[in-house]
Design a protein around this motif. Structure first.
Motif, short mmCIF file in Angstrom:
data_model
loop_
_atom_site.label_atom_id
_atom_site.label_comp_id
_atom_site.label_asym_id
_atom_site.label_seq_id
_atom_site.Cartn_x
_atom_site.Cartn_y
_atom_site.Cartn_z
N ARG A 94 0.88 -1.16 0.00
CA ARG A 94 0.00 0.00 0.00
C ARG A 94 0.92 1.23 0.00
NH1 ARG A 94 -5.15 -1.62 0.87
NH2 ARG A 94 -5.44 -3.61 1.93
N PHE A 95 0.64 2.16 -0.89
CA PHE A 95 1.55 3.29 -1.09
C PHE A 95 0.76 4.57 -1.31
CE2 PHE A 95 3.96 5.97 -4.15
CZ PHE A 95 5.08 6.24 -3.37
N ARG A 96 1.28 5.67 -0.75
CA ARG A 96 0.69 6.97 -1.03
C ARG A 96 1.74 8.07 -0.89
NH1 ARG A 96 -3.35 8.55 4.04
NH2 ARG A 96 -1.93 8.05 5.75
N VAL A 97 1.51 9.17 -1.60
CA VAL A 97 2.34 10.37 -1.51
C VAL A 97 1.59 11.37 -0.63
CG1 VAL A 97 3.38 12.28 -2.77
CG2 VAL A 97 3.39 9.98 -3.76
N LEU A 98 2.20 11.74 0.49
CA LEU A 98 1.55 12.65 1.42
C LEU A 98 1.72 14.11 1.02
CD1 LEU A 98 2.63 10.84 4.71
CD2 LEU A 98 0.39 10.75 3.61
N SER A 99 2.90 14.46 0.48
CA SER A 99 3.14 15.85 0.10
C SER A 99 4.36 15.92 -0.81
CB SER A 99 3.36 16.73 1.34
OG SER A 99 4.54 16.32 2.03
N LEU A 100 4.46 17.04 -1.52
CA LEU A 100 5.64 17.34 -2.33
C LEU A 100 5.88 18.84 -2.25
CD1 LEU A 100 7.72 16.19 -4.54
CD2 LEU A 100 6.20 17.34 -6.16
N GLU A 101 7.13 19.23 -1.97
CA GLU A 101 7.44 20.66 -1.87
C GLU A 101 8.89 20.90 -2.26
OE1 GLU A 101 8.47 20.96 2.89
OE2 GLU A 101 6.39 21.18 2.24
N PRO A 102 9.22 22.14 -2.68
CA PRO A 102 10.61 22.45 -3.05
C PRO A 102 11.53 22.36 -1.84
CG PRO A 102 9.08 24.11 -3.90
CD PRO A 102 8.31 23.27 -2.93
N LEU A 103 12.78 22.03 -2.09
CA LEU A 103 13.78 22.05 -1.03
C LEU A 103 14.08 23.49 -0.63
CD1 LEU A 103 16.23 19.32 -2.40
CD2 LEU A 103 14.72 19.14 -0.41
N PRO A 104 14.54 23.72 0.61
CA PRO A 104 14.85 25.09 1.06
C PRO A 104 15.84 25.78 0.11
CG PRO A 104 14.89 23.57 2.91
CD PRO A 104 14.73 22.73 1.67
N ALA A 105 15.65 27.09 -0.09
CA ALA A 105 16.43 27.83 -1.08
C ALA A 105 17.91 27.89 -0.75
CB ALA A 105 15.87 29.26 -1.20
N GLU A 106 18.28 27.77 0.53
CA GLU A 106 19.68 27.91 0.91
C GLU A 106 20.51 26.66 0.64
OE1 GLU A 106 17.31 26.76 4.60
OE2 GLU A 106 17.12 28.21 2.96
N GLY A 107 19.89 25.55 0.32
CA GLY A 107 20.62 24.30 0.08
C GLY A 107 20.60 23.91 -1.39
N ARG A 108 20.75 22.61 -1.64
CA ARG A 108 20.67 22.11 -3.01
C ARG A 108 19.25 22.28 -3.54
NH1 ARG A 108 23.53 16.36 -3.93
NH2 ARG A 108 22.89 16.95 -6.05
N ARG A 109 19.15 22.50 -4.83
CA ARG A 109 17.85 22.74 -5.47
C ARG A 109 17.16 21.41 -5.76
NH1 ARG A 109 17.56 27.74 -8.24
NH2 ARG A 109 16.70 26.78 -10.12
N GLY A 110 15.84 21.45 -5.75
CA GLY A 110 15.07 20.25 -6.06
C GLY A 110 13.79 20.18 -5.24
N TRP A 111 13.33 18.96 -4.98
CA TRP A 111 12.08 18.75 -4.27
C TRP A 111 12.24 17.62 -3.24
CZ3 TRP A 111 12.49 19.54 -9.47
CH2 TRP A 111 11.81 20.63 -10.00
N LYS A 112 11.34 17.62 -2.27
CA LYS A 112 11.25 16.50 -1.34
C LYS A 112 9.81 16.01 -1.29
CE LYS A 112 10.79 19.34 2.86
NZ LYS A 112 11.34 19.59 4.22
N ALA A 113 9.66 14.71 -1.36
CA ALA A 113 8.34 14.08 -1.30
C ALA A 113 8.23 13.29 -0.01
CB ALA A 113 8.13 13.17 -2.51
N ARG A 114 7.11 13.43 0.66
CA ARG A 114 6.86 12.66 1.88
C ARG A 114 5.99 11.46 1.49
NH1 ARG A 114 3.40 13.56 6.61
NH2 ARG A 114 4.47 12.77 8.47
N LEU A 115 6.51 10.27 1.70
CA LEU A 115 5.88 9.03 1.22
C LEU A 115 5.51 8.14 2.40
CD1 LEU A 115 8.60 8.16 -1.45
CD2 LEU A 115 6.64 9.69 -1.74
#
Length: 220
Positions: free
Chosen positions: A100-121
């Motif tokens: 059973r799988f679900r994606v709880l959220s997706l948001e950009p990574l903080p601007a002061e670090g590496r660029r990209g996104w983090k997904a909470r699974l």
């Protein structure tokens, strides 16, 4: 001249159908509202050509013949030709007979670090067996698909190798590093291959294509 007459014919036919409509439905294409509704005339439901185009159907007019071309069979990962997979929205549980799988959220990574996104699974063992792990049940990767069709592979996930007791779950953040932060993530794919099962547990997938595809533009 013939094309103009045919266009006028289609226009008048559409207007006549609209006037004769017994009922209308709000029309959604991939969870997005279409510009015109579907209508019911004489017990039959009619969908506008523009809506068919938005759904990926090819539409062409030649003389008195209107041709429709259905989208090709899904084959690839993301983009126009997607993989066959269980599909759903954010915060919606999907189940393939083992996981059973679900994606709880997706948001950009903080601007002061590496660029990209983090997904909470969240992942849960949906079987009665103890010790099931993604790595032993056909794990092929976790990918984020952007609106330009590019895909980003996630960094290492603890849940990939973790043995799950029956009914237990785990919540983890997956990181996707990319400089294309101006793009919009559209899908998250958890890829599984039923033909590459390594586990000795007596568990099996109940669907032919056990991968998960989560559409990030919709939420439950």
């Amino acid at each position: 001249m013939q094309r103009i007459l045919m266009a006028l014919f289609l226009l008048f036919t559409t207007l006549a159908l609209a006037q004769a409509a017994q009922k209308t439905y709000r029309l959604l294409i991939n969870s997005k509202a279409a510009s015109a509704p579907a209508i019911v005339v004489g017990g039959k439901t009619y969908v506008p050509l523009d809506a068919l185009r938005a759904a990926g159907v090819g539409v062409s007019l030649s003389g008195a013949t209107l041709s429709l071309t259905l989208p090709s069979t899904p084959t690839a990962q993301g983009g126009a030709n997607q993989i066959a997979a269980l599909e759903g929205c954010q915060n919606e549980w999907l189940f393939n007979g083992i996981w059973r799988f679900r994606v709880l959220s997706l948001e950009p990574l903080p601007a002061e670090g590496r660029r990209g996104w983090k997904a909470r699974l969240e992942l849960r063992n949906g079987t009665t067996a103890n010790g099931a792990a993604l790595a032993g049940t056909g794990w092929q990767g976790l990918r984020l698909v952007l609106d330009n069709g590019n895909t980003i592979e996630s960094q290492y996930l603890e849940m990939r190798d973790k043995p799950f007791a029956q009914g237990t779950s785990m919540v983890e953040e997956a990181l996707f590093y990319s400089d294309e932060i101006e793009r919009t993530p559209t899908k998250l794919l958890l890829l599984l291959d039923a033909n590459k099962m390594l586990t000795s547990l007596k568990i099996r997938y109940t669907v032919p294509d056990p991968s998960f595809r989560v559409r990030l533009e919709c939420r439950k």
